[in-house]
Design an enzyme around this catalytic site. Sequence first.
Site, mmCIF file in Angstrom:
data_model
loop_
_atom_site.group_PDB
_atom_site.id
_atom_site.type_symbol
_atom_site.label_atom_id
_atom_site.label_comp_id
_atom_site.label_asym_id
_atom_site.label_seq_id
_atom_site.Cartn_x
_atom_site.Cartn_y
_atom_site.Cartn_z
ATOM 1 C CG HIS A 50 5.955 23.337 -9.325
ATOM 2 N ND1 HIS A 50 6.025 24.019 -8.141
ATOM 3 C CD2 HIS A 50 6.668 22.196 -9.134
ATOM 4 C CE1 HIS A 50 6.731 23.331 -7.270
ATOM 5 N NE2 HIS A 50 7.147 22.218 -7.854
ATOM 6 C CD GLU A 52 1.447 26.949 -10.130
ATOM 7 O OE1 GLU A 52 1.036 27.163 -8.980
ATOM 8 O OE2 GLU A 52 2.106 25.923 -10.433
ATOM 9 C CB CYS A 84 4.589 28.776 -8.843
ATOM 10 S SG CYS A 84 5.102 27.129 -9.404
ATOM 11 C CB ALA A 154 -12.028 -8.449 -5.295
ATOM 12 C CB SER A 168 -9.040 -15.896 -4.404
ATOM 13 O OG SER A 168 -7.659 -15.842 -4.706
ATOM 14 N NE ARG A 184 -1.756 -4.747 -7.780
ATOM 15 C CZ ARG A 184 -1.499 -6.032 -7.959
ATOM 16 N NH1 ARG A 184 -0.623 -6.401 -8.907
ATOM 17 N NH2 ARG A 184 -2.086 -6.946 -7.226
ATOM 18 C CB THR A 196 -1.174 -12.103 0.788
ATOM 19 O OG1 THR A 196 -2.356 -11.720 1.501
ATOM 20 C CG2 THR A 196 -1.389 -11.876 -0.695
ATOM 21 C CG ASP A 200 -2.968 -15.612 -3.109
ATOM 22 O OD1 ASP A 200 -3.438 -16.771 -3.062
ATOM 23 O OD2 ASP A 200 -3.558 -14.620 -2.650
ATOM 24 C CG LEU A 204 2.213 -7.900 -4.492
ATOM 25 C CD1 LEU A 204 2.781 -7.615 -3.111
ATOM 26 C CD2 LEU A 204 0.690 -7.918 -4.455
#
Length: 371
Positions: A50, A52, A84, A154, A168, A184, A196, A200, A204
């Site tokens: 972590h 700290e 911690c 978009a 597109s 992403r 999609t 397309d 991804l």
Amino acid sequence: MDDGKYMDIALQLARKGQGYTAPNPMVGAVLVKDGKIIGQGWHEQYGKAHAERNALLSCTESPQGATLYVTLEPCCHQGRQPPCTDAILEAGISRVVIGSADPNPLVSGKGVRILREHNIAVTENILQKECDRLNQVFFHYIRTKRPFVVMKYAMTMDGKIAACTGKSRWITGECARNHVHQLRHRYTGIMVGIGTVLADDPLLTCRIPEGKNPVRIVCDTHLRTPLTARIVATARLSPVILATCCTDREKWHVYEEAGCHIVLTAQKENHVDLNQLMEILGQKQIDSILLEGGGALNWAALESGIVQKVFAYIAPKLLGGQTAKTPVEGTGAPSPSHAAMLTNCTITPLGEDFLIESEVIPPCSQELLKK
């Protein structure tokens, strides 16, 4: 001593863990003694030390009597890493300055109490707004056990996400598209609908240097994803989850052979039950999702109440076309008073485009606003 100045440095350090700490929070820590920084660190990756402890390891001199600035309340329980609070006590730190309280029930005020019981001075809520914003995802996930969902799209200035022909590429410029790849990297999962995938054939993945690929999730009610789709062809390289209502286990087999994972949900209004899916994904430690779907999935997500934030990239273009697709379709709200309400909007220029970030007011709060 300027608490805000050092907490701001801790915030900058914390952001270095973006994309790597989930489902843990991003945390930064700075040690100050006699007016100078003697150590600093951040939570670099899930399962690793972590912030700290990293700050203490980097000390250029003894931390005895120093002040620790940390963006999130120090943990006090044994997880993948030791508490911690133990490290702070052992180091002889005299004061701890905290940005955000930790909503994790295992911590939630207990870390502060332990420090004070050992005569360490504690100052809370320094740059709290900024520290809380840093860990919106963690706070949502730890409280609900469901992913924090960001709807991203978009569009042109006349509200089109594609031309009337369906084309597109590209609505926005390179700067905005690069920003999307940063998202992403930042979020654990990315989700689209079968429409999609069919239109397309997206990959991804994250395409920035040293970026982390998100878990790819497809809402595919009837399991129609082509076996030739790029997302299936690369399933063994980067995880793919197909969320479906199809109960035909033989049909599942070919996808599982390709490396995909099948998640079965109930069917709701002719599509995957998105609330049930969020419960399942949360159990899989998917703490956040970037929703890159089309208008139908976007509407279903808003209607289901699973969206917490909206990222709208707006290009200075006008496409027109009565049949050209828009970011949110579906049935739609019956009147402006029934619209999904957004708040805390910010506008950021990205090259020639603009990004508008907004938080979604939860449905229950929207009803209160109408009364």
